[in-house]
Write a protein that holds these residues in place. Structure first.
Motif, short mmCIF file in Angstrom:
data_model
loop_
_atom_site.label_atom_id
_atom_site.label_comp_id
_atom_site.label_asym_id
_atom_site.label_seq_id
_atom_site.Cartn_x
_atom_site.Cartn_y
_atom_site.Cartn_z
N ILE A 94 37.88 67.60 -3.69
CA ILE A 94 39.14 68.05 -4.30
C ILE A 94 38.86 69.20 -5.25
CG2 ILE A 94 41.05 67.40 -5.82
CD1 ILE A 94 40.70 64.52 -4.80
N SER A 95 39.60 70.26 -5.12
CA SER A 95 39.46 71.40 -6.03
C SER A 95 40.24 71.11 -7.32
CB SER A 95 40.02 72.67 -5.38
OG SER A 95 40.02 73.74 -6.31
N ARG A 96 39.54 71.21 -8.44
CA ARG A 96 40.20 70.90 -9.71
C ARG A 96 41.32 71.89 -10.04
NH1 ARG A 96 36.07 67.84 -13.80
NH2 ARG A 96 34.56 67.14 -12.27
N LYS A 97 41.27 73.07 -9.43
CA LYS A 97 42.32 74.05 -9.70
C LYS A 97 43.68 73.57 -9.17
CE LYS A 97 41.74 76.81 -5.49
NZ LYS A 97 41.40 78.14 -4.93
N ASN A 98 43.65 72.61 -8.23
CA ASN A 98 44.90 72.08 -7.70
C ASN A 98 45.45 70.92 -8.53
OD1 ASN A 98 44.89 73.83 -5.48
ND2 ASN A 98 43.60 72.45 -4.27
N LEU A 99 44.70 70.47 -9.54
CA LEU A 99 45.11 69.31 -10.33
C LEU A 99 45.94 69.74 -11.53
CD1 LEU A 99 41.75 67.33 -10.19
CD2 LEU A 99 43.77 67.07 -8.72
N VAL A 100 46.71 68.82 -12.06
CA VAL A 100 47.69 69.12 -13.11
C VAL A 100 47.38 68.32 -14.36
CG1 VAL A 100 50.13 68.94 -13.76
CG2 VAL A 100 49.50 69.69 -11.45
N ASN A 101 47.37 68.99 -15.50
CA ASN A 101 47.30 68.32 -16.79
C ASN A 101 48.72 68.03 -17.29
OD1 ASN A 101 44.46 68.06 -17.66
ND2 ASN A 101 44.46 70.30 -17.46
N PRO A 102 48.91 66.94 -18.01
CA PRO A 102 50.26 66.62 -18.50
C PRO A 102 50.61 67.41 -19.75
CG PRO A 102 48.73 64.95 -19.25
CD PRO A 102 47.93 65.90 -18.38
N VAL A 103 51.91 67.50 -20.00
CA VAL A 103 52.41 68.01 -21.28
C VAL A 103 53.03 66.84 -22.02
CG1 VAL A 103 52.76 70.35 -20.49
CG2 VAL A 103 54.59 68.70 -20.20
N GLN A 104 52.87 66.85 -23.34
CA GLN A 104 53.42 65.76 -24.15
C GLN A 104 54.91 65.99 -24.39
OE1 GLN A 104 51.10 63.39 -24.76
NE2 GLN A 104 49.73 64.80 -23.68
N VAL A 105 55.70 64.94 -24.19
CA VAL A 105 57.14 65.05 -24.43
C VAL A 105 57.59 63.89 -25.32
CG1 VAL A 105 57.64 66.26 -22.28
CG2 VAL A 105 57.67 63.75 -22.31
N SER A 106 58.62 64.15 -26.10
CA SER A 106 59.28 63.13 -26.93
C SER A 106 60.77 63.35 -26.84
CB SER A 106 58.82 63.22 -28.39
OG SER A 106 57.44 62.99 -28.50
N PHE A 107 61.54 62.26 -26.91
CA PHE A 107 62.98 62.37 -26.81
C PHE A 107 63.62 61.11 -27.40
CE2 PHE A 107 61.04 60.91 -22.90
CZ PHE A 107 61.68 59.72 -22.63
N PRO A 108 64.88 61.21 -27.82
CA PRO A 108 65.51 60.06 -28.47
C PRO A 108 66.14 59.09 -27.47
CG PRO A 108 66.97 61.94 -28.57
CD PRO A 108 65.70 62.43 -27.91
N ALA A 109 66.02 57.80 -27.76
CA ALA A 109 66.82 56.79 -27.08
C ALA A 109 68.21 56.78 -27.69
CB ALA A 109 66.16 55.42 -27.21
N ARG A 110 69.13 56.06 -27.09
CA ARG A 110 70.52 56.09 -27.56
C ARG A 110 70.68 55.52 -28.96
NH1 ARG A 110 73.13 52.46 -22.95
NH2 ARG A 110 71.60 53.69 -21.79
N ASP A 111 69.72 54.66 -29.41
CA ASP A 111 69.83 54.11 -30.76
C ASP A 111 69.00 54.89 -31.77
OD1 ASP A 111 67.32 53.42 -29.92
OD2 ASP A 111 67.53 51.26 -30.25
N GLY A 112 68.49 56.06 -31.37
CA GLY A 112 67.75 56.92 -32.30
C GLY A 112 66.26 56.74 -32.30
N VAL A 113 65.74 55.71 -31.65
CA VAL A 113 64.29 55.51 -31.57
C VAL A 113 63.67 56.62 -30.73
CG1 VAL A 113 62.45 54.00 -30.68
CG2 VAL A 113 64.42 53.02 -31.88
N THR A 114 62.59 57.23 -31.22
CA THR A 114 61.92 58.29 -30.48
C THR A 114 60.97 57.70 -29.45
OG1 THR A 114 62.03 59.81 -32.37
CG2 THR A 114 60.40 60.30 -30.67
N LEU A 115 61.15 58.10 -28.20
CA LEU A 115 60.30 57.68 -27.10
C LEU A 115 59.32 58.80 -26.75
CD1 LEU A 115 63.10 56.08 -24.89
CD2 LEU A 115 61.71 54.97 -26.67
N HIS A 116 58.25 58.44 -26.07
CA HIS A 116 57.18 59.40 -25.81
C HIS A 116 56.76 59.32 -24.35
CE1 HIS A 116 56.56 59.65 -30.23
NE2 HIS A 116 56.87 58.36 -30.19
N GLY A 117 56.02 60.34 -23.92
CA GLY A 117 55.49 60.30 -22.56
C GLY A 117 54.62 61.50 -22.26
N GLN A 118 53.97 61.41 -21.12
CA GLN A 118 53.18 62.52 -20.62
C GLN A 118 53.80 62.94 -19.29
OE1 GLN A 118 48.95 62.58 -21.33
NE2 GLN A 118 49.02 60.46 -22.04
#
Length: 632
Positions: free
Chosen positions: A368-392
């Motif tokens: 597998i060529s590493r140039k074809n692989l993807v690194n994640p970006v960090q994201v955060s966003f609010p739930a409907r009750d204001g709690v901040t959720l996270h993900g990659q």
């Protein structure tokens, strides 16, 4: 294992009781395509391999690690820095290992096809001498630690009554096993205090916390050290060589995990190192002269060091990823394993003082060529009750327009989606499908309060977070929130079962692996280790209050509301979530004529460990997701 194939019998659950023969996976041919190209078959991603769980021996001249090149998790060894890797075990796969204090032997455990009932073995590092320490039994076991002279070791076991983890002492010379503490629920031995018969013991207090005790191996007396009013996590216990100080990691009286030191003489505890991030791994090196630890910064680790007695902390730069670290007591050489989005496991040997780095193990990328692989970006966003959720978020390269998306839900729930090698994710993004590796409330890595936001009556709040993620996606021009699927394993499998029934119009498809469908039955029949922690995370199912709560709030009660196609996987030997948890969902959905793909492995447990089964599993899963999501 080692030289003793016959000491590891292989058991398979009978399949006659399951009426759908087509659900029992059959072997498949292997066609991985051409090297260097974007793989057209997910098998090539699964064939990429690296070192996991690497650790250095006490003399600093060898590293041990786990590799699955044979299709099973086997123990390997390598002379440092540039020796050739050598396989030590050969049977059905190992479950854990640890170096003996002499640096010449290793203890390891093995179960039968994922049933998690381990036998223990001791094996010379040359692979030519092996001995059964504890034979297979019906009991669950958990290895503790060796005494400093290596003549004894501790472990916890349910052999007495099948439920409670009592603490045992095993004499390496005589082979004698002695119960030194009779427990109720989950007590586990940790670090042995040098020059004494005292052992640090933790008691499970929910999924994310422990109480801490000192146990005398001679008298059996158990003395409490930490039983805070607000439950806290305790881990990474390290005694100084003279036994005068105990270092550990905890979120005692704070949100994020820090490093503490406890003085047994004065009974005083002080914080040594704190951070705005969780501290995960922690080691003491160089004759107690150097502290090294990793900080978990939104799912990506950073390695830091601090000389004892100094106020200066410095970072050791390394590639991004998920780290594990080990060292010898006598030197400042540190072994660092890095699992990343573009590598299934590489190992660095680092001099912590000079920062000189040597790569001692490189991952095999299977063309597998590493140039074809993807690194994640960090994201955060609010739930409907204001709690901040996270993900990659993993986005397809060169994506034009909005990408279909799969939300991947981790298990636990007290776990975290961290950067690491994810074959399915890399395959999907290569096919134009984005993947959000989500951290809903209840995940670790974002503070003690966040981890406990899904406890007991708030269980369904985390299920709702998956729908709120779609709401956020509708504001992101990269993602097609109306063309989304959800998948997850273990607790993540429960989350899929729950969200597909409670919010039947949210996702185009769902994929659940070894997931719970009926909490009442699952909690009553949980394996002992889970039962010990479930009482706080979910409520004590022995109480009528919680039986009534989960009789209503279980996916089996909303299965008739599921509209979308479903995918299920379960091992027949699963001791945590019985295979019947998926069986019932599948039967009900098929009776309703909902399309269901089901893989029911007769030789797996709570996960798919064998390479041939993993290839079948991920091929079928990838085909299912591609079929039900519109790809360009």
């Amino acid at each position: 294992m080692g030289l003793s194939f016959l000491s590891h019998p292989v058991f398979s659950a009978p399949e006659a009781a399951w009426p759908y023969a087509a659900d029992i996976p059959a072997s498949q041919t292997l066609d991985v395509g051409l090297a260097g190209e974007q793989p057209v078959d997910i098998a090539r991603f699964l064939l990429a391999r690296g070192a996991s769980q690497s650790s250095i021996n006490s003399t600093g001249n060898q590293m041990a690690f786990v590799d699955n090149v044979t299709g099973r998790r086997q123990l390997w060894i390598k002379n440092l820095p540039d020796g050739q890797a050598k396989q030590l075990t050969w049977g059905n796969g190992i479950s854990f290992y640890a170096w003996h204090p002499d640096g010449q032997r290793l203890i390891y455990g093995a179960d039968n096809n994922g049933d998690e009932r381990e036998a223990f073995f001791i094996l010379n590092a040359d692979g030519l001498k092996e001995k059964v320490l504890l034979p297979y039994s019906d009991g669950f076991r958990s290895f503790g630690s060796f005494s400093n002279d290596g003549e004894k070791f501790t472990y916890a076991s349910t052999e007495r009554n099948g439920r409670d983890f009592d603490i045992y002492l095993h004499d390496m010379k005589t082979g004698e096993n002695k119960m030194i503490f009779q427990a109720e629920f989950g007590y586990f031995p940790q670090a042995w205090r040098p020059g004494s018969d005292e052992i640090i013991v933790t008691e499970t207090r929910g999924e994310d916390a422990e109480d801490v005790y000192m146990l005398s191996a001679e008298s059996g007396e158990l003395r409490p050290l930490f039983k805070p009013d607000v439950a806290a996590a305790f881990s990474e216990f390290h005694w100084t060589d003279d036994g005068s100080k105990l270092y550990f990691v905890s979120n005692l009286n704070r949100e994020m995990k820090a490093i503490f030191a406890y003085d047994p003489a004065s009974k005083k505890t002080k914080q040594v190192i704190g951070s705005q991030f969780d501290i995960d791994d922690f080691i003491v090196c160089g004759q107690d002269s150097m502290l090294l630890w990793t900080e978990n910064r939104d799912g990506i680790d950073t390695l830091l060091k601090k000389p004892v007695g100094s106020i200066e902390t410095s970072e050791i730069p390394l590639p991004d990823g998920d780290y594990s670290i080990s060292c010898t007591k006598d030197s400042t050489n540190v072994l660092v394993s890095i699992n990343s989005a573009t590598s299934p496991g590489e190992v660095y040997l680092i001099d912590a003082q000079s920062r000189q780095q040597t790569v001692v193990y490189r991952a095999e990328m299977a063309g597998i060529s590493r140039k074809n692989l993807v690194n994640p970006v960090q994201v955060s966003f609010p739930a409907r009750d204001g709690v901040t959720l996270h993900g990659q978020l993993y986005m397809p390269k060169g994506q034009e327009g909005q990408a279909p998306v799969v939300i991947d839900v981790h298990g636990g729930p007290t776990s975290q989606a961290k950067m690491g090698w994810q074959p399915l994710t890399q395959y999907l993004v290569g096919k134009g499908i984005a993947v959000l590796d989500i951290n809903v409330r209840g995940s670790t890595g974002y503070g003690k309060t966040f981890t406990r936001l899904d406890n007991q009556e708030r269980r369904l709040d985390s299920v709702r977070d998956l729908v709120d993620a779609l709401t956020w996606m509708k504001t992101d021009k990269r993602l097609d929130a109306n063309n989304a699927a959800v998948m997850g394993g273990s607790y993540g499998g429960y989350m899929v079962n729950a969200v597909m029934g409670k919010y039947p119009d949210a996702f185009k498809a769902g994929a659940s692996f070894v997931g719970v469908s009926d909490w009442v039955r699952a909690l009553k029949s949980a394996s002992p280790a889970l039962m010990a922690s479930d009482r706080i995370e979910y409520g004590d199912i022995r109480e009528q209050k919680w039986q009534d709560f989960y009789a209503v709030n279980s996916p089996i009660n909303t299965v008739n509301d599921i509209k979308a196609p479903m995918f299920y996987e379960h091992g027949a030997n699963d001791p945590r979530d019985p295979v019947t948890e998926s069986d019932r969902m599948v039967k009900i959905l098929r009776d309703k004529n909902i399309p269901v793909t089901y893989l029911r492995f007769p030789d797996e447990g709570h996960g798919v460990s064998k390479l041939e089964n993993r290839i079948i599993f991920y091929r079928e899963l990838a085909a299912f997701l591609e079929q039900h999501l519109k790809t360009q």
